[in-house]
Design a protein around this motif. Structure first.
Motif, PDB file in Angstrom:
ATOM      1  N   THR B 138       0.806  -1.212   0.000  1.00  0.00           N
ATOM      2  CA  THR B 138       0.000   0.000   0.000  1.00  0.00           C
ATOM      3  C   THR B 138       0.845   1.271   0.000  1.00  0.00           C
ATOM      4  OG1 THR B 138      -0.078  -0.022   2.406  1.00  0.00           O
ATOM      5  CG2 THR B 138      -1.865  -1.140   1.255  1.00  0.00           C
ATOM      6  N   ALA B 139       2.177   1.112  -0.061  1.00  0.00           N
ATOM      7  CA  ALA B 139       3.044   2.294   0.012  1.00  0.00           C
ATOM      8  C   ALA B 139       2.831   3.213  -1.181  1.00  0.00           C
ATOM      9  CB  ALA B 139       4.503   1.864   0.092  1.00  0.00           C
ATOM     10  N   GLN B 140       2.823   4.543  -0.916  1.00  0.00           N
ATOM     11  CA  GLN B 140       2.692   5.518  -2.012  1.00  0.00           C
ATOM     12  C   GLN B 140       3.893   5.420  -2.934  1.00  0.00           C
ATOM     13  OE1 GLN B 140       2.004   9.216   0.252  1.00  0.00           O
ATOM     14  NE2 GLN B 140       0.047   9.305  -0.839  1.00  0.00           N
ATOM     15  N   THR B 141       5.101   5.447  -2.325  1.00  0.00           N
ATOM     16  CA  THR B 141       6.323   5.195  -3.086  1.00  0.00           C
ATOM     17  C   THR B 141       6.725   3.761  -2.793  1.00  0.00           C
ATOM     18  OG1 THR B 141       6.930   7.350  -2.193  1.00  0.00           O
ATOM     19  CG2 THR B 141       8.512   6.270  -3.700  1.00  0.00           C
ATOM     20  N   ARG B 142       6.632   2.898  -3.787  1.00  0.00           N
ATOM     21  CA  ARG B 142       6.969   1.497  -3.578  1.00  0.00           C
ATOM     22  C   ARG B 142       8.479   1.366  -3.340  1.00  0.00           C
ATOM     23  NH1 ARG B 142       4.720  -3.596  -5.117  1.00  0.00           N
ATOM     24  NH2 ARG B 142       6.359  -5.004  -5.840  1.00  0.00           N
ATOM     25  N   PRO B 143       8.903   0.698  -2.228  1.00  0.00           N
ATOM     26  CA  PRO B 143      10.332   0.539  -1.982  1.00  0.00           C
ATOM     27  C   PRO B 143      10.965  -0.340  -3.059  1.00  0.00           C
ATOM     28  CG  PRO B 143       9.072  -0.798  -0.455  1.00  0.00           C
ATOM     29  CD  PRO B 143       8.084   0.044  -1.206  1.00  0.00           C
ATOM     30  N   ASP B 144      12.229  -0.059  -3.395  1.00  0.00           N
ATOM     31  CA  ASP B 144      12.884  -0.922  -4.374  1.00  0.00           C
ATOM     32  C   ASP B 144      13.936  -1.817  -3.737  1.00  0.00           C
ATOM     33  OD1 ASP B 144      14.963   0.822  -3.946  1.00  0.00           O
ATOM     34  OD2 ASP B 144      14.564   1.988  -5.767  1.00  0.00           O
ATOM     35  N   GLU B 145      14.148  -1.661  -2.431  1.00  0.00           N
ATOM     36  CA  GLU B 145      15.084  -2.570  -1.748  1.00  0.00           C
ATOM     37  C   GLU B 145      14.617  -2.846  -0.324  1.00  0.00           C
ATOM     38  OE1 GLU B 145      19.133  -1.221  -1.501  1.00  0.00           O
ATOM     39  OE2 GLU B 145      19.795  -3.068  -0.524  1.00  0.00           O
ATOM     40  N   ILE B 146      14.619  -4.136   0.026  1.00  0.00           N
ATOM     41  CA  ILE B 146      14.340  -4.549   1.403  1.00  0.00           C
ATOM     42  C   ILE B 146      15.647  -5.118   1.950  1.00  0.00           C
ATOM     43  CG2 ILE B 146      13.002  -6.102   2.880  1.00  0.00           C
ATOM     44  CD1 ILE B 146      11.216  -4.074   1.551  1.00  0.00           C
ATOM     45  N   ILE B 147      16.169  -4.488   3.030  1.00  0.00           N
ATOM     46  CA  ILE B 147      17.434  -4.943   3.618  1.00  0.00           C
ATOM     47  C   ILE B 147      17.133  -5.789   4.844  1.00  0.00           C
ATOM     48  CG2 ILE B 147      19.631  -4.187   4.617  1.00  0.00           C
ATOM     49  CD1 ILE B 147      19.091  -1.468   3.158  1.00  0.00           C
ATOM     50  N   LEU B 148      17.535  -7.051   4.823  1.00  0.00           N
ATOM     51  CA  LEU B 148      17.287  -7.929   5.971  1.00  0.00           C
ATOM     52  C   LEU B 148      18.476  -7.820   6.934  1.00  0.00           C
ATOM     53  CD1 LEU B 148      15.933 -10.973   3.966  1.00  0.00           C
ATOM     54  CD2 LEU B 148      14.607  -9.449   5.427  1.00  0.00           C
ATOM     55  N   ALA B 149      18.319  -6.996   7.982  1.00  0.00           N
ATOM     56  CA  ALA B 149      19.399  -6.812   8.964  1.00  0.00           C
ATOM     57  C   ALA B 149      19.091  -7.685  10.174  1.00  0.00           C
ATOM     58  CB  ALA B 149      19.517  -5.341   9.347  1.00  0.00           C
ATOM     59  N   LEU B 150      19.150  -9.000   9.957  1.00  0.00           N
ATOM     60  CA  LEU B 150      18.797  -9.949  11.025  1.00  0.00           C
ATOM     61  C   LEU B 150      20.060 -10.670  11.491  1.00  0.00           C
ATOM     62  CD1 LEU B 150      15.555 -11.309   9.339  1.00  0.00           C
ATOM     63  CD2 LEU B 150      15.728  -9.597  11.142  1.00  0.00           C
ATOM     64  N   SER B 151      20.008 -11.198  12.708  1.00  0.00           N
ATOM     65  CA  SER B 151      21.177 -11.858  13.289  1.00  0.00           C
ATOM     66  C   SER B 151      21.631 -13.037  12.430  1.00  0.00           C
ATOM     67  CB  SER B 151      20.850 -12.391  14.684  1.00  0.00           C
ATOM     68  OG  SER B 151      20.416 -11.364  15.507  1.00  0.00           O
ATOM     69  N   ALA B 152      22.922 -13.311  12.471  1.00  0.00           N
ATOM     70  CA  ALA B 152      23.472 -14.440  11.726  1.00  0.00           C
ATOM     71  C   ALA B 152      23.356 -15.711  12.562  1.00  0.00           C
ATOM     72  CB  ALA B 152      24.925 -14.151  11.356  1.00  0.00           C
ATOM     73  N   THR B 153      22.140 -15.943  13.105  1.00  0.00           N
ATOM     74  CA  THR B 153      21.864 -17.153  13.886  1.00  0.00           C
ATOM     75  C   THR B 153      20.867 -17.992  13.099  1.00  0.00           C
ATOM     76  OG1 THR B 153      20.037 -16.034  14.968  1.00  0.00           O
ATOM     77  CG2 THR B 153      22.172 -15.923  16.062  1.00  0.00           C
ATOM     78  N   VAL B 154      20.594 -19.209  13.585  1.00  0.00           N
ATOM     79  CA  VAL B 154      19.632 -20.076  12.898  1.00  0.00           C
ATOM     80  C   VAL B 154      18.279 -19.366  12.781  1.00  0.00           C
ATOM     81  CG1 VAL B 154      18.355 -22.236  13.041  1.00  0.00           C
ATOM     82  CG2 VAL B 154      20.789 -22.190  13.605  1.00  0.00           C
ATOM     83  N   ASP B 155      17.785 -18.816  13.895  1.00  0.00           N
ATOM     84  CA  ASP B 155      16.489 -18.134  13.886  1.00  0.00           C
ATOM     85  C   ASP B 155      16.511 -16.921  12.956  1.00  0.00           C
ATOM     86  OD1 ASP B 155      15.538 -19.974  15.619  1.00  0.00           O
ATOM     87  OD2 ASP B 155      15.547 -18.680  17.395  1.00  0.00           O
ATOM     88  N   GLY B 156      17.608 -16.149  13.030  1.00  0.00           N
ATOM     89  CA  GLY B 156      17.719 -14.964  12.175  1.00  0.00           C
ATOM     90  C   GLY B 156      17.699 -15.343  10.706  1.00  0.00           C
ATOM     91  N   GLN B 157      18.435 -16.383  10.360  1.00  0.00           N
ATOM     92  CA  GLN B 157      18.527 -16.765   8.957  1.00  0.00           C
ATOM     93  C   GLN B 157      17.238 -17.409   8.451  1.00  0.00           C
ATOM     94  OE1 GLN B 157      21.137 -15.498   7.101  1.00  0.00           O
ATOM     95  NE2 GLN B 157      21.246 -14.548   9.121  1.00  0.00           N
ATOM     96  N   SER B 158      16.529 -18.186   9.315  1.00  0.00           N
ATOM     97  CA  SER B 158      15.278 -18.758   8.830  1.00  0.00           C
ATOM     98  C   SER B 158      14.220 -17.665   8.675  1.00  0.00           C
ATOM     99  CB  SER B 158      14.798 -19.902   9.731  1.00  0.00           C
ATOM    100  OG  SER B 158      14.810 -19.513  11.070  1.00  0.00           O
ATOM    101  N   THR B 159      14.251 -16.661   9.547  1.00  0.00           N
ATOM    102  CA  THR B 159      13.334 -15.528   9.391  1.00  0.00           C
ATOM    103  C   THR B 159      13.639 -14.787   8.086  1.00  0.00           C
ATOM    104  OG1 THR B 159      13.398 -15.295  11.797  1.00  0.00           O
ATOM    105  CG2 THR B 159      12.378 -13.507  10.569  1.00  0.00           C
ATOM    106  N   ALA B 160      14.933 -14.600   7.810  1.00  0.00           N
ATOM    107  CA  ALA B 160      15.337 -13.915   6.573  1.00  0.00           C
ATOM    108  C   ALA B 160      14.849 -14.688   5.348  1.00  0.00           C
ATOM    109  CB  ALA B 160      16.857 -13.756   6.542  1.00  0.00           C
ATOM    110  N   HIS B 161      15.025 -16.028   5.374  1.00  0.00           N
ATOM    111  CA  HIS B 161      14.556 -16.861   4.265  1.00  0.00           C
ATOM    112  C   HIS B 161      13.054 -16.730   4.071  1.00  0.00           C
ATOM    113  CE1 HIS B 161      17.875 -19.083   2.623  1.00  0.00           C
ATOM    114  NE2 HIS B 161      18.376 -19.248   3.829  1.00  0.00           N
ATOM    115  N   TYR B 162      12.317 -16.787   5.192  1.00  0.00           N
ATOM    116  CA  TYR B 162      10.859 -16.715   5.119  1.00  0.00           C
ATOM    117  C   TYR B 162      10.418 -15.401   4.477  1.00  0.00           C
ATOM    118  CZ  TYR B 162       5.972 -16.602   6.489  1.00  0.00           C
ATOM    119  OH  TYR B 162       4.608 -16.500   6.465  1.00  0.00           O
ATOM    120  N   ILE B 163      11.009 -14.287   4.920  1.00  0.00           N
ATOM    121  CA  ILE B 163      10.602 -12.978   4.394  1.00  0.00           C
ATOM    122  C   ILE B 163      11.008 -12.844   2.918  1.00  0.00           C
ATOM    123  CG2 ILE B 163      10.962 -10.474   4.619  1.00  0.00           C
ATOM    124  CD1 ILE B 163      11.187 -10.896   7.615  1.00  0.00           C
TER     125      ILE B 163
END
Lengths: 206, 206
Positions: B138-163
């Motif tokens: 719904t953004a007025q200006t559609r973003p062109d980059e999503i930066i996943l700044a998540l921890s380099a742990t198992v949980d962080g990386q599986s969350t990054a994969h999911y998103i």
């Protein structure tokens, strides 16, 4: 740090600054605690604010011994079953708690509120020493032993010497805690001073 | 411990119990903090109680990004000078603060409020993931980059994969933080995984 987020000092920055000034906490742990509290606002943050306010309003210094309690005199000073003949002199309220946890002492206490320190400019007038002398002189049952439970540091020992000197003329026996090997302590890890003292104070093996 | 001093749970014991439950604090540090506060009642304890109460009342979750602020949307979401084309996904508000401290990023944020965790039973519905998808759509200006700044742990990386999976069809470029040797880090103290990753991602020396 967080001042990037708000142009002025907001309530969050103010809270983090206050938390970060507490003993043992720094900026990082204060931020962590603030976020934890904000994630549990009604379950933890508001009750903690109320507990602080309530403690600040209700907890008083005992006018007899300097301990902290909601009543004055404190529960220990009021306790009729305790031994009036002994007064244990400690530097801080936390020392009262430490001795009470052992359950090994049933006498009275007197909290000095610190230790004499030439470096920090703390003299006898800054501590609860006059009130100790007055307390001993005006006591209904005169104590027959004053136990100096002060730290085995330079400040602790000079405070102990000063109080022992002040009580010299009273004829009351003044004792101090034994120095030696801590229970469970390994000789190899102890400093030379402790081993020397423990050697000098050796007793007959049972 | 202190329950020897009072028959019931008094305000001091209550305060120590609450403080001891905070992250990084135990019984001992909570007692130390409580005594410190009681020694500075009007200068520190009452202001801290007020700061907690005020923060609990005034600080809100930003309905756009999940950051904490006294205003909603938060100061970062309101800032017209920031770059709408980038959204940085982080797990916690403290991660926003960490990135803001660097001053190296001028885009928007989205705080998930945690990481996916099979062990702790945290699923996508427990995190601010749907609101991220809606926000992008719904953004007025559609973003062109999503930066996943998540921890380099198992949980962080599986969350990054999911998103990354969820955003696959959108055609938006999804990036993640570089892995490698921390600046100032000594190789000898680094774990094998980091060295392996840093080797694989090596770049031409300037």
């Amino acid at each position: 740090m967080t001042d990037r987020l708000n142009s002025q000092d907001g309530p969050l920055e103010h809270l983090i600054r206050l938390l970060g000034g507490l003993p043992g906490l720094g900026n990082r742990s204060a931020r962590r605690i603030a976020l934890h509290l904000l994630s549990k606002r009604s379950a933890l943050m508001v009750p903690l604010a109320a507990a602080l306010q309530q403690a600040a309003e209700n907890i008083k210094d005992c006018s007899t011994c300097g301990n902290l309690d909601v009543i004055d005199p404190c529960a220990i000073c009021r306790d009729e079953t305790r031994d009036n003949s002994k007064i244990c002199i400690v530097a801080q309220v936390s020392d009262v708690w430490a001795i009470e946890r052992t359950g090994a002492y049933r006498g009275r206490y007197h909290v000095l509120g610190g230790l004499l320190s030439a470096l920090d400019g703390i003299g006898p007038q800054d501590l609860r020493i006059e009130s100790l002398i007055t307390r001993i002189e005006t006591a209904q049952t005169r104590p027959d032993e004053i136990i100096l439970a002060l730290s085995a540091t330079v400040d602790g020992q000079s405070t102990a010497h000063y109080i022992a000197d002040r009580l010299l003329s009273s004829g009351i026996s003044v004792t101090r805690l034994a120095h030696g090997v801590p229970v469970g302590g390994e000789l190899d890890y102890l400093d030379d001073g402790t081993i020397t003292t423990a050697l000098k104070s050796r007793s007959a093996a049972a």
